[in-house]
Design a protein around this motif. Structure first.
Motif, PDB file in Angstrom:
ATOM      1  N   LEU A  18      -1.481  14.921  -0.562  1.00 40.82           N
ATOM      2  CA  LEU A  18      -0.618  13.744  -0.593  1.00 40.82           C
ATOM      3  C   LEU A  18      -0.425  13.228   0.824  1.00 40.82           C
ATOM      4  O   LEU A  18      -0.134  14.001   1.738  1.00 40.82           O
ATOM      5  N   GLY A  20       1.335   9.909   3.180  1.00 40.08           N
ATOM      6  CA  GLY A  20       2.237   8.769   3.185  1.00 40.08           C
ATOM      7  C   GLY A  20       3.430   9.045   4.059  1.00 40.08           C
ATOM      8  O   GLY A  20       3.558  10.116   4.650  1.00 40.08           O
ATOM      9  N   ALA A  27       8.798   9.914  -3.932  1.00 37.31           N
ATOM     10  CA  ALA A  27       7.395   9.677  -4.281  1.00 37.31           C
ATOM     11  C   ALA A  27       6.565  10.946  -4.084  1.00 37.31           C
ATOM     12  O   ALA A  27       5.684  11.252  -4.897  1.00 37.31           O
ATOM     13  N   PHE A  28       6.854  11.702  -3.015  1.00 36.76           N
ATOM     14  CA  PHE A  28       6.150  12.971  -2.787  1.00 36.76           C
ATOM     15  C   PHE A  28       6.474  13.966  -3.902  1.00 36.76           C
ATOM     16  O   PHE A  28       5.575  14.631  -4.426  1.00 36.76           O
ATOM     17  N   ALA A  31       4.790  12.689  -7.206  1.00 39.98           N
ATOM     18  CA  ALA A  31       3.337  12.835  -7.171  1.00 39.98           C
ATOM     19  C   ALA A  31       2.934  14.302  -7.248  1.00 39.98           C
ATOM     20  O   ALA A  31       1.963  14.649  -7.937  1.00 39.98           O
ATOM     21  N   SER A  44       0.697  19.143   0.308  1.00 39.91           N
ATOM     22  CA  SER A  44       1.615  18.085   0.702  1.00 39.91           C
ATOM     23  C   SER A  44       2.142  18.327   2.099  1.00 39.91           C
ATOM     24  O   SER A  44       1.758  19.299   2.758  1.00 39.91           O
ATOM     25  N   LEU A  81       0.508   7.655  -0.892  1.00 38.70           N
ATOM     26  CA  LEU A  81       1.763   7.234  -1.514  1.00 38.70           C
ATOM     27  C   LEU A  81       2.264   5.982  -0.792  1.00 38.70           C
ATOM     28  O   LEU A  81       3.175   6.032   0.024  1.00 38.70           O
ATOM     29  N   ASN A  82       1.639   4.873  -1.117  1.00 43.82           N
ATOM     30  CA  ASN A  82       1.911   3.593  -0.464  1.00 43.82           C
ATOM     31  C   ASN A  82       3.006   2.828  -1.214  1.00 43.82           C
ATOM     32  O   ASN A  82       2.774   1.752  -1.761  1.00 43.82           O
ATOM     33  N   VAL A  83       4.196   3.376  -1.220  1.00 41.12           N
ATOM     34  CA  VAL A  83       5.326   2.793  -1.934  1.00 41.12           C
ATOM     35  C   VAL A  83       5.599   1.386  -1.399  1.00 41.12           C
ATOM     36  O   VAL A  83       5.720   1.180  -0.193  1.00 41.12           O
ATOM     37  N   LEU A 108      -1.352   5.241  -4.753  1.00 43.88           N
ATOM     38  CA  LEU A 108      -0.312   5.203  -5.765  1.00 43.88           C
ATOM     39  C   LEU A 108      -0.182   3.797  -6.317  1.00 43.88           C
ATOM     40  O   LEU A 108      -0.115   3.581  -7.522  1.00 43.88           O
TER      41      LEU A 108
END
Length: 110
Positions: A18, A20, A27-28, A31, A44, A81-83, A108
């Motif tokens: 992961l 980001g 989000a982490f 995911a 992670s 994880l591109n929130v 993501l």
């Protein structure tokens, strides 16, 4: 979605790292759970629970960045994880590193 990869005739679960901004803690966590439930081994960032309690030096940050690249080395792919579409400078470097080393890159949010 692939769950397994064959390496030398041995079938093993995919390994995903992961990537980001750690400001997106939820989000982490989400995911990590979702990828694990999809049968993947998840690597992670360390210290999501503690990042507000420690002042990291520039040397610490470099070491953690290098360590994260070693996780990417161990992976079959990364999940960015591109929130909200956000991708920071460190994450951009991780995407480039993954691509240069033949790793799959997923996002993501497309």
């Amino acid at each position: 979605m692939r769950r397994y990869i064959s390496v030398g005739g041995v079938v093993k679960p995919l390994v995903v790292t992961l990537c980001g901004s750690v400001k997106f803690k939820q989000a982490f966590w989400d995911a990590n759970f979702n990828e694990t439930m999809a049968g993947k081994i998840v690597l992670s960032v360390g210290g999501l629970e503690h990042d507000d309690h420690f002042d990291l030096t520039e040397e610490d940050k470099r070491m953690l960045g290098d360590l994260h690249k070693r996780k990417i080395d161990m992976s079959d792919e990364i999940l960015v994880l591109n929130v909200g579409g956000y991708i920071g400078k460190s994450t951009e470097g991780e995407i480039e590193y993954a691509r240069q080393h033949g790793k799959g890159v997923r996002f993501l949010e497309e």
